[in-house]
Structure formats: C-alpha cells, structure tokens
Design an enzyme around this catalytic site. Structure first.
Site, PDB file in Angstrom:
ATOM      1  N   TYR A   1       1.761  -3.122  -1.431  1.00  0.00           N
ATOM      2  CA  TYR A   1       1.129  -3.147  -2.754  1.00  0.00           C
ATOM      3  C   TYR A   1       2.067  -2.889  -3.927  1.00  0.00           C
ATOM      4  O   TYR A   1       1.712  -3.194  -5.061  1.00  0.00           O
ATOM      5  CB  TYR A   1      -0.031  -2.146  -2.803  1.00  0.00           C
ATOM      6  CG  TYR A   1      -1.228  -2.645  -2.039  1.00  0.00           C
ATOM      7  CD1 TYR A   1      -2.182  -3.449  -2.658  1.00  0.00           C
ATOM      8  CD2 TYR A   1      -1.390  -2.362  -0.693  1.00  0.00           C
ATOM      9  CE1 TYR A   1      -3.263  -3.941  -1.952  1.00  0.00           C
ATOM     10  CE2 TYR A   1      -2.470  -2.850   0.023  1.00  0.00           C
ATOM     11  CZ  TYR A   1      -3.400  -3.636  -0.612  1.00  0.00           C
ATOM     12  OH  TYR A   1      -4.471  -4.139   0.085  1.00  0.00           O
TER      13      TYR A   1
ATOM     14  N   GLY B   1       4.655  -3.812  -6.337  1.00  0.00           N
ATOM     15  CA  GLY B   1       5.219  -5.078  -6.765  1.00  0.00           C
ATOM     16  C   GLY B   1       4.088  -6.048  -7.053  1.00  0.00           C
ATOM     17  O   GLY B   1       2.933  -5.657  -7.205  1.00  0.00           O
TER      18      GLY B   1
ATOM     19  N   GLY C   1       1.151  -8.502  -6.647  1.00  0.00           N
ATOM     20  CA  GLY C   1       0.110  -8.757  -5.656  1.00  0.00           C
ATOM     21  C   GLY C   1      -0.110  -7.579  -4.727  1.00  0.00           C
ATOM     22  O   GLY C   1       0.249  -6.455  -5.030  1.00  0.00           O
TER      23      GLY C   1
ATOM     24  N   HIS D   1      -3.233   1.874  -8.094  1.00  0.00           N
ATOM     25  CA  HIS D   1      -2.816   1.375  -9.408  1.00  0.00           C
ATOM     26  C   HIS D   1      -3.291  -0.067  -9.611  1.00  0.00           C
ATOM     27  O   HIS D   1      -3.788  -0.418 -10.686  1.00  0.00           O
ATOM     28  CB  HIS D   1      -1.294   1.474  -9.553  1.00  0.00           C
ATOM     29  CG  HIS D   1      -0.796   1.080 -10.894  1.00  0.00           C
ATOM     30  ND1 HIS D   1      -0.204  -0.142 -11.134  1.00  0.00           N
ATOM     31  CD2 HIS D   1      -0.817   1.737 -12.080  1.00  0.00           C
ATOM     32  CE1 HIS D   1       0.125  -0.214 -12.414  1.00  0.00           C
ATOM     33  NE2 HIS D   1      -0.234   0.915 -13.014  1.00  0.00           N
ATOM     34  N   ASP D   2      -3.151  -0.899  -8.581  1.00  0.00           N
ATOM     35  CA  ASP D   2      -3.634  -2.287  -8.670  1.00  0.00           C
ATOM     36  C   ASP D   2      -5.134  -2.326  -8.950  1.00  0.00           C
ATOM     37  O   ASP D   2      -5.600  -3.099  -9.802  1.00  0.00           O
ATOM     38  CB  ASP D   2      -3.350  -3.049  -7.374  1.00  0.00           C
ATOM     39  CG  ASP D   2      -1.883  -3.391  -7.175  1.00  0.00           C
ATOM     40  OD1 ASP D   2      -1.068  -3.113  -8.079  1.00  0.00           O
ATOM     41  OD2 ASP D   2      -1.552  -3.931  -6.101  1.00  0.00           O
TER      42      ASP D   2
ATOM     43  N   ASP E   1      -1.339   4.079 -15.439  1.00  0.00           N
ATOM     44  CA  ASP E   1       0.108   4.196 -15.268  1.00  0.00           C
ATOM     45  C   ASP E   1       0.536   5.647 -15.060  1.00  0.00           C
ATOM     46  O   ASP E   1       1.401   5.936 -14.228  1.00  0.00           O
ATOM     47  CB  ASP E   1       0.833   3.597 -16.475  1.00  0.00           C
ATOM     48  CG  ASP E   1       0.708   2.082 -16.541  1.00  0.00           C
ATOM     49  OD1 ASP E   1       0.186   1.467 -15.591  1.00  0.00           O
ATOM     50  OD2 ASP E   1       1.140   1.508 -17.557  1.00  0.00           O
TER      51      ASP E   1
END
EC number: 3.1.1.4
Length: 118
Positions: free
Chosen positions: A26, A28, A30, A46-47, A92
């Site tokens: 996860y 990076g 995608g 975070h995604d 973030d």
C-alpha cells in the site's frame, strides 16, 4: 497533499521519506491485497482516509494544500483550515506518526505486488 506528507514524514521520522514510497502493498501508488506488516497497514489506512476525503469532502487530497506546524517531531494541523484541508491534514498527520512508530522491514521495500499482495 503529497508534498506536505513528505515533509511531515521528515518531521517525525529519521528514515528518509523515499523509503516509504514503494513499501509493501500500500505504500506508494495504488494498493491491493493484505498489508504485509504494521507499516504497510499505516499506508492502507492513509489510502482509505484519502478515499474518504474524495467522497465525503469532495476534494482532491493529493493536491489539497493545508496549514500545519512541525516542532520537535510533533505535528499540529492549524485551526485556520477549511473542513477539507483539515481532514486531509489529519490523514497525513496520522500517517506520518504511524510511520514513525511502526517497525521497518527492509524485505518489504520494493516487493513484487503481483506475488506478495494477493
């Protein structure tokens, strides 16, 4: 946004931010499958946070500029942000703090997602 996330990582971490750009399934661009460890889970969360920002706040989190302070490894999102900016800032901030406390496993850097992320 991604530039500010990089700076937050630099604020909270001794490890270079590039170490987190291609880690696990996860960290990076995608993401898929099951996170390989606690650090990869930070990136998955975070995604999902960015996805929520897109759908709930109707903003583009990777481009949204916000205000924050970094002092001695402590991150604070400033009060003068809009709802969207504050949401993205906290995505973030949470990720940077999570990266700082999660163990880093060198074998999970640059893994092949077609083999290790099912």
């Amino acid at each position: 946004n991604l530039y500010q996330l990089k700076n937050m990582i630099k604020c909270t971490n001794t490890r270079h931010w590039v170490s987190f750009t291609n880690y696990g399934c996860y960290c990076g661009y995608g993401g898929s499958g099951t996170p390989v460890d606690e650090l990869d889970k930070c990136c998955q969360v975070h995604d999902k946070c960015y996805d929520t920002a897109k759908h709930v706040c109707k903003c583009s989190p990777s481009m949204t500029m916000y205000s924050y302070d970094c002092s001695e490894g402590k991150l604070t999102c400033k009060d003068n942000n809009t709802k969207c900016k504050d949401f993205v800032c906290n995505c973030d901030r949470t990720a940077a703090l999570c990266f700082a406390k999660a163990p880093y496993n060198n074998k999970n850097f640059k893994i092949d997602p077609t083999k290790g992320c099912q």
